[in-house]
Design a protein around this motif. Structure first.
Motif, PDB file in Angstrom:
ATOM      1  N   UNK A 221    -121.985  39.517-111.410  1.00 58.51           N
ATOM      2  CA  UNK A 221    -120.791  38.882-111.997  1.00 58.51           C
ATOM      3  C   UNK A 221    -121.536  37.422-112.484  1.00 58.51           C
ATOM      4  N   UNK A 222    -121.462  37.077-113.668  1.00 55.70           N
ATOM      5  CA  UNK A 222    -122.104  35.723-113.974  1.00 55.70           C
ATOM      6  C   UNK A 222    -121.367  34.708-113.861  1.00 55.70           C
ATOM      7  N   UNK A 223    -122.084  33.454-113.625  1.00 52.60           N
ATOM      8  CA  UNK A 223    -121.271  32.364-113.490  1.00 52.60           C
ATOM      9  C   UNK A 223    -122.175  31.116-114.387  1.00 52.60           C
ATOM     10  N   UNK A 224    -121.534  30.111-114.533  1.00 51.87           N
ATOM     11  CA  UNK A 224    -122.261  28.945-115.309  1.00 51.87           C
ATOM     12  C   UNK A 224    -121.867  27.906-114.804  1.00 51.87           C
ATOM     13  N   UNK A 225    -122.450  26.936-114.127  1.00 49.36           N
ATOM     14  CA  UNK A 225    -122.180  25.679-113.586  1.00 49.36           C
ATOM     15  C   UNK A 225    -121.501  24.762-114.388  1.00 49.36           C
ATOM     16  N   UNK A 226    -121.971  24.752-115.746  1.00 50.41           N
ATOM     17  CA  UNK A 226    -121.479  23.607-116.603  1.00 50.41           C
ATOM     18  C   UNK A 226    -120.189  24.039-117.074  1.00 50.41           C
ATOM     19  N   UNK A 227    -119.468  24.961-116.835  1.00 48.83           N
ATOM     20  CA  UNK A 227    -118.286  25.342-117.002  1.00 48.83           C
ATOM     21  C   UNK A 227    -117.099  24.990-116.030  1.00 48.83           C
ATOM     22  N   UNK A 228    -115.817  24.969-116.097  1.00 49.25           N
ATOM     23  CA  UNK A 228    -114.977  24.332-115.701  1.00 49.25           C
ATOM     24  C   UNK A 228    -114.728  24.425-114.209  1.00 49.25           C
ATOM     25  N   UNK A 229    -115.162  25.598-113.289  1.00 49.80           N
ATOM     26  CA  UNK A 229    -114.444  25.658-111.829  1.00 49.80           C
ATOM     27  C   UNK A 229    -115.439  24.859-111.198  1.00 49.80           C
ATOM     28  N   UNK A 230    -116.650  24.880-111.246  1.00 52.62           N
ATOM     29  CA  UNK A 230    -117.513  23.914-110.610  1.00 52.62           C
ATOM     30  C   UNK A 230    -116.971  22.421-110.748  1.00 52.62           C
ATOM     31  N   UNK A 231    -116.989  22.038-111.873  1.00 54.60           N
ATOM     32  CA  UNK A 231    -116.689  20.558-112.139  1.00 54.60           C
ATOM     33  C   UNK A 231    -115.269  20.284-111.695  1.00 54.60           C
ATOM     34  N   UNK A 232    -114.102  21.146-111.835  1.00 52.62           N
ATOM     35  CA  UNK A 232    -112.907  20.860-111.148  1.00 52.62           C
ATOM     36  C   UNK A 232    -113.115  20.694-109.590  1.00 52.62           C
TER      37      UNK A 232
END
Length: 388
Positions: A221-232
């Motif tokens: 299941x891929x994730x990307x730190x630059x997207x919203x969940x991490x930043x939120x």
């Protein structure tokens, strides 16, 4: 370095791309975070270790001031002139290696008189699995440029440069844990890092002597730190700290949580509670490891996953399934690792139970209709180094 990957292979790739032999080859490992998730950017404590999967960079001089980078994971090289280095000058995968050059200059390195270089990257660190393939790229390039250009920066300074590249050029609001693990790791040892002072203590893990192995369960299941969940999540932590009148959540203790619950909304409180209790779990796990050995840290791993699942809400069904199946098959402890929203879980497992845990995880995924996970063992390995 893994059996599948070595300096000669990276050097051969360089020669194939650029038509000449490189001047040197460097490498840096990915990392597994044993415990301490989302505590790093809150000035807290983490306990990762470098793994025996690495990114390798081969480097050769140029006669101009152009930086050119190629890789096994992208079809076309990317170039930028040293004078044009800026956060918005590059994007995509090339932002990681070329961003490091910009960050080194921002860190005070004098690049005015250096020559450009060609770089060729190869890696066997899985991408998107939460094993910090990004930091492996950044740290391999950082040690290569630092040595080749004679910049004289120490490892903590290189870690800061890698983090700066990821924050400003890539746009991912990550802390400094990944780069510190990749640069400071040692064989069969973890890096206990105070992310406020950047004091690091390399602590023997003793897994090998105890007959234990760390299994990585890549959910795909891929994730990307630059997207919203991490930043939120980071924004929630910063809001919680402001509301509680502290510089960072590092300054909040477990004993302060009752007051925090009274002053914060429910979601912000749960975000804060995860970070505060996770900091304490890191301290407790390190103390238990030192005093009672590696088999004693399992309960802290288990509790960390519950906190990430329920309070920080960064797990996904595949990660929960991996953790529960590993625990049910006899793992000492298990948790998701990395930034969340996908990626990998880890399980600390007795050597003899590795086949049972692996089969249990695969069967649980199949029963739920999930994509088959990749399960593999990792060992704590040496950090970034020159290989040739």
């Amino acid at each position: 370095m893994s059996d599948r990957f070595d300096a000669a292979e990276a050097a051969g790739g360089f020669t194939e791309y650029y038509g000449r032999a490189p001047g040197g080859v460097w490498s840096a490992p990915g990392r597994v975070n044993l415990i301490g998730e989302h505590t790093d950017y809150n000035d807290g404590f983490v306990f990762p270790f470098a793994i025996d999967r690495r990114t390798v960079v081969a480097l050769g001089d140029r006669d101009d001031q152009v930086l050119r980078v190629s890789s096994t994971f992208a079809p076309d090289p990317v170039s930028v002139h040293l004078d044009d280095l800026a956060p918005d000058a590059v994007s995509g995968w090339a932002a990681y290696p070329l961003g490091v050059a910009w960050a080194l200059r921002e860190s005070g390195a004098d690049l005015a008189h250096v020559r450009g270089v060609d770089l060729h990257l190869a890696s066997d660190v899985p991408i998107g699995a939460g094993l910090s393939s990004s930091a492996a790229i950044e740290c391999a390039v950082a040690v290569a440029l630092n040595e080749h250009w004679g910049l004289g920066l120490d490892r903590p300074a290189l870690a800061k440069a890698g983090q700066l590249a990821e924050n400003r050029v890539v746009g991912a609001p990550t802390g400094i844990m990944d780069q510190s693990a990749s640069l400071l790791g040692e064989a069969d040892a973890g890096v206990f890092l105070d992310c406020r002072s950047l004091d690091a203590d390399v602590i023997p893990l003793g897994f090998r002597d105890a007959g234990l192995v760390v299994l990585v369960i890549d959910t795909h299941v891929s994730h990307a730190h630059a997207t919203g969940g991490y930043a939120a999540r980071r924004a929630s932590c910063e809001a919680g700290a402001r509301a509680l009148g502290v510089d960072s959540l590092r300054d909040v203790r477990v004993a302060d949580l009752a007051r925090a619950e009274a002053e914060l909304d429910d979601e912000t409180f749960r975000r804060v509670r995860h970070v505060v209790t996770e900091n304490q779990r890191v301290l407790d796990a390190v103390r238990s490891l030192r005093e009672h050995g590696p088999a004693s840290i399992g309960p802290f791993l288990d509790a960390s996953h519950v906190s990430m699942r329920d309070d920080f809400e960064i797990s996904v069904p595949e990660l929960d399934t991996a953790v529960e199946a590993a625990q049910g098959a006899g793992a000492v402890g298990a948790r998701m690792t990395g930034g969340g929203f996908g990626g990998a879980a880890i399980a600390l497992v007795a050597d003899a139970l590795v086949p049972d845990v692996t089969e249990s995880v695969r069967a649980a995924f199949a029963a739920r209709g999930f994509r088959e996970p990749t399960v593999f063992a990792v060992a704590a390995a040496q950090g970034a180094r020159r290989d040739g």
